[in-house]
Scaffold this motif. Structure first.
Motif, short mmCIF file in Angstrom:
data_model
loop_
_atom_site.label_atom_id
_atom_site.label_comp_id
_atom_site.label_asym_id
_atom_site.label_seq_id
_atom_site.Cartn_x
_atom_site.Cartn_y
_atom_site.Cartn_z
N ARG A 165 1.56 6.43 -7.04
CA ARG A 165 0.45 7.29 -7.49
C ARG A 165 0.81 8.76 -7.31
NH1 ARG A 165 -3.97 3.09 -5.51
NH2 ARG A 165 -4.48 2.17 -7.56
N MET A 166 1.61 9.07 -6.30
CA MET A 166 2.06 10.47 -6.14
C MET A 166 2.94 10.87 -7.33
SD MET A 166 3.07 11.44 -2.29
CE MET A 166 2.96 9.97 -1.31
N GLU B 216 0.84 -1.22 0.00
CA GLU B 216 0.00 0.00 0.00
C GLU B 216 0.87 1.26 0.00
OE1 GLU B 216 -3.59 -2.14 2.37
OE2 GLU B 216 -2.45 -0.59 3.45
N ARG B 217 1.93 1.22 0.81
CA ARG B 217 2.80 2.41 0.88
C ARG B 217 3.47 2.65 -0.47
NH1 ARG B 217 7.73 2.75 5.02
NH2 ARG B 217 8.50 0.97 3.81
N GLU C 160 0.31 4.40 -12.22
CA GLU C 160 -0.76 3.50 -11.74
C GLU C 160 -0.25 2.05 -11.75
OE1 GLU C 160 -3.39 4.59 -10.43
OE2 GLU C 160 -4.38 2.64 -10.13
N GLY D 31 1.13 4.02 -2.95
CA GLY D 31 0.86 5.44 -2.66
C GLY D 31 1.95 6.33 -3.25
#
Ligand code: KMH
Ligand code: ZN
Length: 275
Positions: free
Chosen positions: A252-253, A245-246, A257, A249
């Motif tokens: 995505r920043m 998840e990290r 994708e 993240g």
């Protein structure tokens, strides 16, 4: 938006549940962890086999049971078995892991000091494993721990023991391999054949910084409890999913994708019958 292939390295050969109780070791735990990592955005799960005592093994029956459990729990994800297996596992046993016919498996091109142990990858047997993976349609992921390891990988390509597009990991921060130095990463990426898929693996403290740099450079990235047991200093990772998840993240920043497994099959030209 540019996609990114995220790999989750679920267990590895070294840590135990004493190091982190959340470490998945049994086929059922590995399968559940693969599901969680996939749902968090991983398209590939990198799997080390453990026996019933939780020790690294290359036992083919364990391999088949583990692959079956992961396929049952998460039919979508791409399974990559480690032929690195563990420092104490004889190379002859490690070679047999390919017979489980996972979609992908690792290929370690060179012998090296690996932390406090020796990681043996005899040239002749390594080439036999590469040739057998070619025959079986198992896609190798080249594990590059130092600059010379890439040269060996390119030699295998020249000997027609590898098919393009190559799948290459740059493993940063292993004691005995290259340090976690962005300058080395740039040097190595420059020397890849066009069309190569590459990812950064950062070990321990190098995991967050080097995978972030790799993502920013347009590469792919791996995380998971094989590479880091901590989310941050003093804070054990609760699961592989949490580490994925990290990383998702951060991707995505960076306007990237996570690719889904179908895209990975296409990009890496995996054998459809093995996925
Ligand atoms: N077995 C470790 C020493 C791989 O997955 O092929 C290195 C490793 C590489 O885990
Ligand atoms: Zn591994």
């Amino acid at each position: 938006m540019q996609t990114v292939i995220i790999t989750a390295a679920l267990t590895g050969p070294i840590a135990t549940k004493d190091d982190n109780p959340a470490l998945p070791t049994s086929p059922a735990e590995i399968a559940a962890s693969a599901r969680g990592a996939y749902e968090a955005g991983a398209a590939i799960v990198h799997v080390h086999l453990r026996d019933e005592r939780g020790l690294p093994t290359a036992d083919l029956d364990v391999a088949r049971r583990t692959v079956e459990a992961v396929r049952e729990a998460c039919p979508e994800v791409v399974i990559q078995l480690s032929t690195g297996a563990g420092l104490e596992v004889p190379y002859e046993d490690r070679m047999r892991i390919a017979e489980a016919r996972p979609a992908m498996a690792t290929l370690n091109p060179c012998t090296m000091t690996f932390g406090t142990g020796e990681f043996r990858n005899p040239p002749a047997q390594m080439r036999q494993l590469a040739a057998r993976m070619l025959e079986l349609g198992v896609k190798p992921e080249l594990e590059v721990y130092d600059t010379g390891h890439l040269d060996m990988g390119l030699a295998l390509l020249a000997e027609d023991l590898l098919l393009e597009p190559l799948q290459v990991s740059f493993v940063m921060g292993v004691r005995g391999g290259m340090p976690a130095d962005p300058a080395l990463l740039s040097y190595l990426v420059e020397r890849l054949p066009p069309g190569t898929n590459w990812q950064v693996i950062g070990v321990g403290r190098a995991n967050l910084s080097m995978t972030t740099i790799g993502l920013a450079m347009g590469g792919n990235a791996r995380t998971g409890m094989e590479d880091t047991l901590l989310l941050e200093k003093g804070r054990p990772a609760a699961s592989n999913a949490e580490l994925v998840e990290r990383l998702v993240g951060i991707a995505r920043m960076l306007q990237r994708e996570p690719a889904d497994p179908r895209q990975v099959v296409e990009t890496l030209k995996l054998s459809p019958e093995l996925v």
